[in-house]
Motif scaffolding. Structure first.
Motif, mmCIF file in Angstrom:
data_model
loop_
_atom_site.group_PDB
_atom_site.id
_atom_site.type_symbol
_atom_site.label_atom_id
_atom_site.label_comp_id
_atom_site.label_asym_id
_atom_site.label_seq_id
_atom_site.Cartn_x
_atom_site.Cartn_y
_atom_site.Cartn_z
ATOM 1 N N ALA A 1 0.855 -1.326 -0.059
ATOM 2 C CA ALA A 1 -0.002 0.106 -0.130
ATOM 3 C C ALA A 1 0.956 1.189 -0.091
ATOM 4 C CB ALA A 1 -0.937 0.023 1.226
ATOM 5 N N PHE A 2 1.804 1.301 0.795
ATOM 6 C CA PHE A 2 2.691 2.674 1.035
ATOM 7 C C PHE A 2 3.625 2.603 -0.354
ATOM 8 C CE2 PHE A 2 4.935 0.159 4.249
ATOM 9 C CZ PHE A 2 6.370 0.005 3.703
ATOM 10 N N ALA A 3 4.142 1.503 -1.050
ATOM 11 C CA ALA A 3 4.963 1.590 -2.095
ATOM 12 C C ALA A 3 4.086 2.088 -3.334
ATOM 13 C CB ALA A 3 5.415 0.142 -2.395
ATOM 14 N N ALA A 4 2.735 1.935 -3.118
ATOM 15 C CA ALA A 4 1.794 2.436 -4.605
ATOM 16 C C ALA A 4 1.313 3.703 -4.192
ATOM 17 C CB ALA A 4 0.869 1.188 -4.560
ATOM 18 N N THR A 5 1.578 4.422 -3.058
ATOM 19 C CA THR A 5 1.064 5.665 -2.539
ATOM 20 C C THR A 5 2.054 6.759 -2.490
ATOM 21 O OG1 THR A 5 0.876 5.272 -0.664
ATOM 22 C CG2 THR A 5 -1.096 4.460 -1.909
ATOM 23 N N LEU A 6 1.753 7.851 -2.106
ATOM 24 C CA LEU A 6 2.949 8.841 -1.589
ATOM 25 C C LEU A 6 3.051 8.920 -0.105
ATOM 26 C CD1 LEU A 6 2.381 11.688 -4.147
ATOM 27 C CD2 LEU A 6 4.271 10.266 -4.043
ATOM 28 N N GLN A 7 2.342 7.901 0.598
ATOM 29 C CA GLN A 7 2.273 7.626 2.093
ATOM 30 C C GLN A 7 3.724 7.144 2.413
ATOM 31 O OE1 GLN A 7 -0.195 8.354 4.171
ATOM 32 N NE2 GLN A 7 -1.240 9.129 2.299
ATOM 33 N N LEU A 8 3.997 7.686 3.479
ATOM 34 C CA LEU A 8 5.523 6.822 4.161
ATOM 35 C C LEU A 8 5.344 5.949 4.863
ATOM 36 C CD1 LEU A 8 6.913 10.456 5.659
ATOM 37 C CD2 LEU A 8 8.120 9.231 3.658
ATOM 38 N N PRO A 9 6.132 4.894 5.032
ATOM 39 C CA PRO A 9 6.120 3.562 5.626
ATOM 40 C C PRO A 9 5.994 4.033 7.261
ATOM 41 C CG PRO A 9 8.231 3.523 4.714
ATOM 42 C CD PRO A 9 7.433 4.993 4.226
ATOM 43 N N TYR A 10 5.384 2.779 7.702
ATOM 44 C CA TYR A 10 5.268 2.966 9.172
ATOM 45 C C TYR A 10 4.579 4.271 9.880
ATOM 46 C CZ TYR A 10 9.190 -0.045 8.473
ATOM 47 O OH TYR A 10 10.047 -1.103 7.822
ATOM 48 N N PRO A 11 3.167 4.276 9.226
ATOM 49 C CA PRO A 11 2.464 5.480 9.882
ATOM 50 C C PRO A 11 2.086 5.259 11.121
ATOM 51 C CG PRO A 11 1.014 3.989 8.434
ATOM 52 C CD PRO A 11 2.719 3.378 8.558
ATOM 53 N N SER A 12 2.025 6.424 11.792
ATOM 54 C CA SER A 12 1.441 6.292 12.947
ATOM 55 C C SER A 12 -0.152 6.094 13.475
ATOM 56 C CB SER A 12 1.961 7.693 13.919
ATOM 57 O OG SER A 12 1.316 8.201 14.983
ATOM 58 N N LEU A 13 -0.260 5.482 14.363
ATOM 59 C CA LEU A 13 -1.823 5.277 14.608
ATOM 60 C C LEU A 13 -2.373 6.523 15.203
ATOM 61 C CD1 LEU A 13 -4.487 3.816 15.027
ATOM 62 C CD2 LEU A 13 -3.582 2.989 17.197
ATOM 63 N N ALA A 14 -1.530 7.307 16.039
ATOM 64 C CA ALA A 14 -2.149 8.552 16.557
ATOM 65 C C ALA A 14 -2.266 9.495 15.434
ATOM 66 C CB ALA A 14 -0.839 8.955 17.449
ATOM 67 N N ALA A 15 -1.405 9.623 14.421
ATOM 68 C CA ALA A 15 -1.479 10.522 13.358
ATOM 69 C C ALA A 15 -2.975 10.050 12.713
ATOM 70 C CB ALA A 15 -0.345 10.342 12.248
ATOM 71 N N TRP A 16 -3.243 9.144 12.361
ATOM 72 C CA TRP A 16 -4.482 8.709 11.753
ATOM 73 C C TRP A 16 -5.637 9.026 12.602
ATOM 74 C CZ3 TRP A 16 -5.535 7.988 6.965
ATOM 75 C CH2 TRP A 16 -4.847 7.478 6.231
ATOM 76 N N GLU A 17 -5.393 8.788 13.935
ATOM 77 C CA GLU A 17 -6.568 9.179 14.792
ATOM 78 C C GLU A 17 -6.794 10.698 14.758
ATOM 79 O OE1 GLU A 17 -4.895 7.536 18.351
ATOM 80 O OE2 GLU A 17 -6.021 5.720 18.282
ATOM 81 N N LYS A 18 -5.796 11.433 14.723
ATOM 82 C CA LYS A 18 -5.675 13.078 14.803
ATOM 83 C C LYS A 18 -6.298 13.568 13.571
ATOM 84 C CE LYS A 18 -3.019 16.998 15.273
ATOM 85 N NZ LYS A 18 -4.187 17.966 14.576
ATOM 86 N N GLN A 19 -5.947 12.590 12.400
ATOM 87 C CA GLN A 19 -6.471 13.101 10.971
ATOM 88 C C GLN A 19 -7.825 12.938 10.877
ATOM 89 O OE1 GLN A 19 -4.193 11.672 7.620
ATOM 90 N NE2 GLN A 19 -5.917 11.859 6.236
ATOM 91 N N LEU A 20 -8.619 11.902 11.350
ATOM 92 C CA LEU A 20 -9.988 11.451 11.263
ATOM 93 C C LEU A 20 -10.635 12.238 12.265
ATOM 94 C CD1 LEU A 20 -9.820 7.612 10.758
ATOM 95 C CD2 LEU A 20 -10.076 9.370 9.012
ATOM 96 N N ARG A 21 -10.269 12.754 13.184
ATOM 97 C CA ARG A 21 -10.813 13.405 14.373
ATOM 98 C C ARG A 21 -11.099 14.892 13.959
ATOM 99 N NH1 ARG A 21 -7.885 11.885 18.157
ATOM 100 N NH2 ARG A 21 -6.500 13.618 17.952
ATOM 101 N N ASP A 22 -9.805 15.431 13.216
ATOM 102 C CA ASP A 22 -9.977 16.757 12.672
ATOM 103 C C ASP A 22 -10.355 16.782 11.201
ATOM 104 O OD1 ASP A 22 -9.562 17.204 15.356
ATOM 105 O OD2 ASP A 22 -7.223 17.253 15.254
ATOM 106 N N LEU A 23 -10.983 16.320 10.558
ATOM 107 C CA LEU A 23 -11.030 16.214 8.995
ATOM 108 C C LEU A 23 -11.646 17.443 8.696
ATOM 109 C CD1 LEU A 23 -9.975 14.161 7.038
ATOM 110 C CD2 LEU A 23 -12.480 13.496 6.977
#
Length: 168
Positions: A27-49
């Motif tokens: 998934a991260f090889a096919a996107t511009l995402q970085l490897p080893y994403p943080s769960l906390a970062a996803w939680e913040k992103q979805l909370r503050d969309l």
């Protein structure tokens, strides 16, 4: 099509599923995402969309989140009719209709509910399956950006693609 796949708006409770999806090397090889994403970062992103960002997920009973797609509507007054699209599908679910379901939902939402006239995306030039999917949904190749992104230690090219709304 994947039996039982559902596309819906992402909720804060989907953070763990998105974290797992984007932690997969495929998934991260096919996107511009970085490897080893943080769960906390996803939680913040979805909370503050922000309101101009739409994040959808595809889920399958028993497997949870198996894909994600979203778009961000540009906020510049001269580009408010444009959005940038990003998506990913878990490797085990590629070629099973999940990407099609997500892409159709994004196009419908962007064009019919956000007034988007132009959806733009960047796709790695060697990702034939994604390029084909986008082409089937009206995206046209507009250019090639050389050495656009670092992927696994090498700079790789991306195709710039866009779709112009037909309904508005």
């Amino acid at each position: 099509m994947t039996p039982g796949a559902r596309v819906r708006h992402a909720e804060p409770g989907d953070a763990a599923g998105l974290h797992a999806l984007f932690a997969e090397p495929g998934a991260f090889a096919a996107t511009l995402q970085l490897p080893y994403p943080s769960l906390a970062a996803w939680e913040k992103q979805l909370r503050d969309l922000p309101r101009h960002v739409v994040q959808l997920v595809a889920e399958v009973d028993g497997d949870g989140v198996v894909g994600a797609a979203g778009f961000e509507v540009f906020q510049s007054p001269r580009r408010r009719h444009v959005a940038n699209l990003g998506m990913a599908v878990a490797p085990a679910y590629r070629g099973r209709g999940v990407g099609t379901q997500l892409l159709e939902a994004v196009i419908d939402t962007a064009e019919r509910w956000h007034g988007v006239r132009r959806l733009e995306l960047e796709v790695y030039a060697d990702n034939a399956a994604a390029i084909s999917l986008y082409g089937r949904h009206g995206f046209e190749r507009e250019g090639l950006a050389r050495e656009y992104a670092l992927r696994d230690g090498a700079y790789v090219d991306v195709l710039l693609m866009a779709r112009r709304a037909r309904r508005l």
